[in-house]
Design an enzyme around this catalytic site. Structure first.
Site, PDB file in Angstrom:
ATOM      1  N   GLN B 112       4.284 -40.976  -7.229  1.00  0.00           N
ATOM      2  CA  GLN B 112       4.186 -40.722  -8.445  1.00  0.00           C
ATOM      3  C   GLN B 112       3.239 -39.721  -9.088  1.00  0.00           C
ATOM      4  O   GLN B 112       2.600 -39.748 -10.308  1.00  0.00           O
ATOM      5  CB  GLN B 112       4.043 -42.028  -9.394  1.00  0.00           C
ATOM      6  CG  GLN B 112       5.513 -42.937  -9.098  1.00  0.00           C
ATOM      7  CD  GLN B 112       5.255 -44.301  -9.279  1.00  0.00           C
ATOM      8  OE1 GLN B 112       4.310 -44.603  -9.672  1.00  0.00           O
ATOM      9  NE2 GLN B 112       6.618 -45.046  -9.163  1.00  0.00           N
ATOM     10  N   LEU B 209      -0.526 -49.463 -13.420  1.00  0.00           N
ATOM     11  CA  LEU B 209      -0.280 -47.935 -12.737  1.00  0.00           C
ATOM     12  C   LEU B 209       0.638 -47.192 -13.868  1.00  0.00           C
ATOM     13  O   LEU B 209       0.818 -46.101 -13.481  1.00  0.00           O
ATOM     14  CB  LEU B 209       0.306 -47.923 -11.397  1.00  0.00           C
ATOM     15  CG  LEU B 209      -0.783 -48.489 -10.498  1.00  0.00           C
ATOM     16  CD1 LEU B 209      -0.116 -48.898  -9.139  1.00  0.00           C
ATOM     17  CD2 LEU B 209      -2.079 -47.712 -10.344  1.00  0.00           C
ATOM     18  N   ASN B 241      -1.482 -43.205 -16.231  1.00  0.00           N
ATOM     19  CA  ASN B 241      -0.097 -42.989 -15.622  1.00  0.00           C
ATOM     20  C   ASN B 241       0.199 -42.580 -14.102  1.00  0.00           C
ATOM     21  O   ASN B 241      -0.545 -41.487 -14.113  1.00  0.00           O
ATOM     22  CB  ASN B 241       0.838 -42.260 -16.486  1.00  0.00           C
ATOM     23  CG  ASN B 241       1.607 -43.159 -17.655  1.00  0.00           C
ATOM     24  OD1 ASN B 241       2.128 -44.257 -17.386  1.00  0.00           O
ATOM     25  ND2 ASN B 241       1.740 -42.823 -18.694  1.00  0.00           N
ATOM     26  N   CYS B 242       0.731 -43.354 -13.269  1.00  0.00           N
ATOM     27  CA  CYS B 242       1.312 -42.802 -12.121  1.00  0.00           C
ATOM     28  C   CYS B 242       2.854 -42.507 -12.290  1.00  0.00           C
ATOM     29  O   CYS B 242       3.331 -43.616 -11.767  1.00  0.00           O
ATOM     30  CB  CYS B 242       0.932 -43.423 -10.805  1.00  0.00           C
ATOM     31  SG  CYS B 242      -0.989 -43.586 -10.882  1.00  0.00           S
ATOM     32  N   VAL B 243       3.479 -41.688 -13.083  1.00  0.00           N
ATOM     33  CA  VAL B 243       4.804 -41.643 -13.356  1.00  0.00           C
ATOM     34  C   VAL B 243       5.446 -40.449 -12.686  1.00  0.00           C
ATOM     35  O   VAL B 243       4.442 -39.457 -12.572  1.00  0.00           O
ATOM     36  CB  VAL B 243       5.384 -42.121 -14.782  1.00  0.00           C
ATOM     37  CG1 VAL B 243       4.905 -43.439 -15.040  1.00  0.00           C
ATOM     38  CG2 VAL B 243       4.424 -41.193 -15.442  1.00  0.00           C
TER      39      VAL B 243
END
Lengths: 348, 428
Positions: B112, B209, B241-243
């Protein structure tokens, strides 16, 4: 060497007459006829109309399979680099013939094809996804502009030039979204659009809202005690190692896995590969996404008949609606064949 | 409220004896910078690298990007709740190292994070190919939980950005921008006939996360609230954010929010900019409904005629987008949407997971699934094997020669739904 172009026209534009000649069978001439003469002129030195294929509109419409095949043979005989059909303006039968021969030549000969129609021509709705249909006026009074636009687009296609968006190139779009760079950034475009909307001025959205298909839900399960229930999930739980290489996002496939004899999805044999959520807990206990443990428990308690032997799973993040729809149809058919009565869908 | 952004223009970045700016070059004392961020016991080691526009460099996987800023005058400090305390910010003067960026790098959730190419075709899509980047690569201690790693790296990035600006606080600004806007009463009295516009900044709040922070507060626990646009410039909103990389709002995006810029630019001329409503994208239906109703209510209380609504991410936030548009329009507030599309690799799929007829004014920031060919780069900073696991990447994406064929969504900031870039999907 100049590119070779073949034109397809009907009996009327070949100068043979109207309705009385509409049953004319297909034939070809090694020269430009009717509007193809002007097309040949507009193409200039870079391309040449090497032949014209003529067919009556009624003949094509009433014998579509034979007409298609015979016209294709005639076109193929010229080994063209591109086919131009029409323009058909608002003539319905002619529009269908032009669209049909363009799509056929495109698919079978692998060449680009261009035609021209008025937006109300039924050919637009039928074929705009599969060929380039240049926007024209409703009648031959718009011939001059139509031919100019058709040849401009044709030359770009022949030379493999990058096309601008459909509205700038002047054709009905083919239902494909492609990225371009605008002059202004998105924030400025948005504020411009909002101010126009507030003033009641015309504004143009950059994406018309898609219409979602409404799916009628199946009838409730009548006899849950004897029902077979399947688990289907977009939560990305797969056998460890992801044997079917399902993508972590934007999935293009799904997997079908045997869970017969399994009471609990242990992290030693199952894992989550989903690219859209934190997998820490799912990888400690995959049942939190794909609840085989609870289903087995309920099965043992006799709450329902049987847990189906297979689970279906994919990753539902960034997955296109078109792919998701295909997965759903295929899985649904499979389950129906297997006599499954109901499905529990788990998502994340 | 008045804020001056004093910008020092940075055209290059180099290692130096001391951290300072000389003639548009940001010099960084590497050891001092490393030691400034190394005091976190969660790190095994901390390393810094540099990447400049035009270089044959790929940075992967990128977690966040931060612009170096610090307060020169006025209350508080940048990144309140992290660097600064809880005093509200947005007044006085702030130093900006314009053209420089801190890039944090580390395989937190493996798939991500995104990538930055400093040259080649990938650079066209990426705002951070044009900044002089100080890249922070951090290896966590064994066994550190992912969300702890994320937090440690997030804070380290903010600290490094603050450190760089703070060390350069004596640099002479090349230009000063002034952002000033009074109370609602004052502005309404000044511009009684201009349309009143509010901005909903939808933020991913689906943690762990997948979180956004407002003054250090995890936004998934808040109800939508109101901030002065100046607060954004001082780092009130921070990305955790880990997107999917293409449409996450990095901290840099928040600091340089183009919607705030645009609304400010026209404030008092074509519109009256009321303020920013940072709002959430809950994972639960009730949460989505609550946020949408609160947004419309706040807009109504402010007297808004129109709202600019930006999304973050795609998929389930499309539902928040629809609800925001629908409820506003039904309350008589006109809306415009900024969003990207997931139209499939072939561009033939419908691009949203949810739709509503009220979203009739839609600005597209591109199809995230479109494929991009990225040639190999001479140098890779970070962990190149991560591409196999990036959203938009698949194992076959990374070829032996180092070239890649990936979806646009692997490139960080490429389809920013704040409308940061010029890209958009159009019909062909």
């Amino acid at each position: 060497m100049a590119y070779k172009v073949v034109c397809y026209i009907n009996q009327f534009f070949a100068g043979m007459g109207g309705e009385e000649a509409a049953h004319q069978e297909p034939f070809a001439k090694r020269e430009p006829l009717g509007p193809a003469m002007q097309i040949n002129f507009l193409l200039g030195d870079e391309a040449e109309v090497v032949g014209t294929v003529v067919c009556g509109d009624s003949y094509y419409g009433e014998n579509i399979e034979i007409a298609r095949e015979r016209c294709l043979e005639l076109i193929k005989g010229f080994s063209p680099d591109l086919l131009i059909a029409g323009p058909a303006f608002n003539a319905g039968r002619y529009g269908v013939a032009c669209g049909d021969i363009c799509v056929t030549a495109g698919e079978i000969l692998g060449i680009p094809t261009v035609t021209g129609m008025y937006y109300e021509n039924p050919g637009v709705e039928l074929y705009s996804n599969k060929t380039f249909i240049v926007k024209t006026a409703d009648s031959a009074r718009g011939m001059k502009d139509a031919l100019q636009n058709i040849t401009t687009l044709s030359l770009k296609l022949l030379k493999g030039q990058k096309l601008r968006p459909a509205e700038e190139e002047g054709y009905f779009h083919r239902g494909i979204r492609k990225n371009f760079f605008y002059e202004e950034n998105g924030a400025k475009r948005a504020v411009d659009m909002l101010l126009k909307k507030l003033k009641g001025e015309l504004f143009k959205t950059e994406y018309e809202m898609p219409t979602f298909k409404k799916i009628t839900p199946a009838k409730p399960v009548k006899d849950i005690k004897n029902a077979t229930i399947a688990l289907v999930s977009s939560g990305g739980v797969v056998p460890k190692g992801n044997p079917d290489r399902i993508r972590v996002s934007s999935a293009e496939s799904y997997g079908k896995y045997d869970i017969s004899g399994i009471d609990d999805l242990s992290p030693e044999i199952f894992e989550s590969i989903h690219g859209g959520y934190d997998r820490v807990w799912a990888n400690k206990d995959p049942d939190v996404v794909l609840p085989v443990d609870v289903m087995r428990q309920l099965e043992k308690e006799g709450v329902f008949g049987k847990l189906y032997d297979y689970v279906y799973t994919t990753t539902g993040t960034g997955t296109s609606v078109a792919n998701a729809e295909r997965f759903g149809k295929e899985i649904g058919e499979d389950l129906k064949k297997a006599g499954v009565d109901a499905v529990i869908l788990t998502s994340t | 409220m008045r804020l001056e952004l004093r910008e020092v223009l940075i055209a290059n970045v180099k290692w130096g004896e001391r951290t300072e700016v000389c003639d548009g070059v940001l010099f960084v004392n590497r050891n001092e910078a490393i030691s400034y961020v190394s005091d976190d016991p969660r790190f095994e080691y901390v390393d810094l690298d540099l990447a400049r526009p035009g270089e044959s460099v790929r940075i992967i996987p990128v977690k966040d990007v931060v612009e170096p800023r610090c307060k020169l005058e006025g209350r508080g400090e940048v990144f309140p709740g992290f660097i600064g305390g809880m005093e509200t910010v947005g007044e006085g003067a702030t130093l900006v190292l314009k053209g420089a960026a801190v890039v944090t790098c580390g395989p937190i959730v493996a798939f991500q994070e995104g990538l930055i190419d400093m040259s080649g075709p990938g650079a066209e899509y990426n705002p951070f190919s044009r900044t002089s980047n100080v890249v922070l690569v951090v290896k966590p201690k064994d066994g550190l939980e992912k969300h702890e790693y994320e937090e440690a790296l997030r804070i380290a990035g903010l600290k490094l950005a603050y450190y760089l600006a703070d060390k350069c606080r004596d640099a002479k600004p090349d230009r000063t921008k002034v952002y000033e806007k009074g109370s609602l009463d004052e502005e309404n009295a000044k511009y009684p006939h201009l349309p009143k516009i509010v901005y909903f900044c939808m933020s991913i709040t689906q943690g762990l996360l997948h979180d956004t922070y407002l003054y250090g507060a995890d936004m998934k626990h808040i109800v939508p609230t109101l901030i002065h646009p100046n607060e954004k410039f001082d780092g009130a909103m921070v990305s955790g954010n880990c997107v999917s990389a293409c449409d996450k709002n990095t901290t840099y995006h928040h600091q340089n929010d183009p919607i705030v810029e645009e609304l400010y630019r026209r404030h008092g001329k074509e519109l009256n900019f009321l303020g920013v409503i940072p709002t959430l994208e809950d994972t639960r239906l009730s949460g989505k409904e609550r946020a949408a109703w609160f947004n419309a209510k706040l807009a109504k209380l402010l007297g808004a005629d129109g709202a600019v609504i930006s999304e973050e991410g795609y998929g389930n936030p499309d539902t928040d987008l629809c609800m925001n548009a629908k409820i506003c329009e039904k309350s008589g507030i006109k809306t415009v949407i900024i969003s990207d599309e997931a139209a499939g690799v072939d561009g033939k799929s419908q691009g949203l997971a949810d739709a509503t007829p009220e979203m009739d004014a839609f600005v597209s920031t591109g199809n995230v699934n479109e494929m991009v060919e990225l040639p190999p780069m001479n140098k890779v900073i970070g962990y190149p094997e991560a591409i196999a696991n990036l959203s938009g990447g698949a194992e076959e994406s990374l070829r032996e020669d180092g070239s890649m064929f990936v979806e646009l969504q692997a490139i960080i900031g490429s389809t920013s739904e704040l409308g940061f870039g010029r890209i958009g999907a159009r019909w062909v």
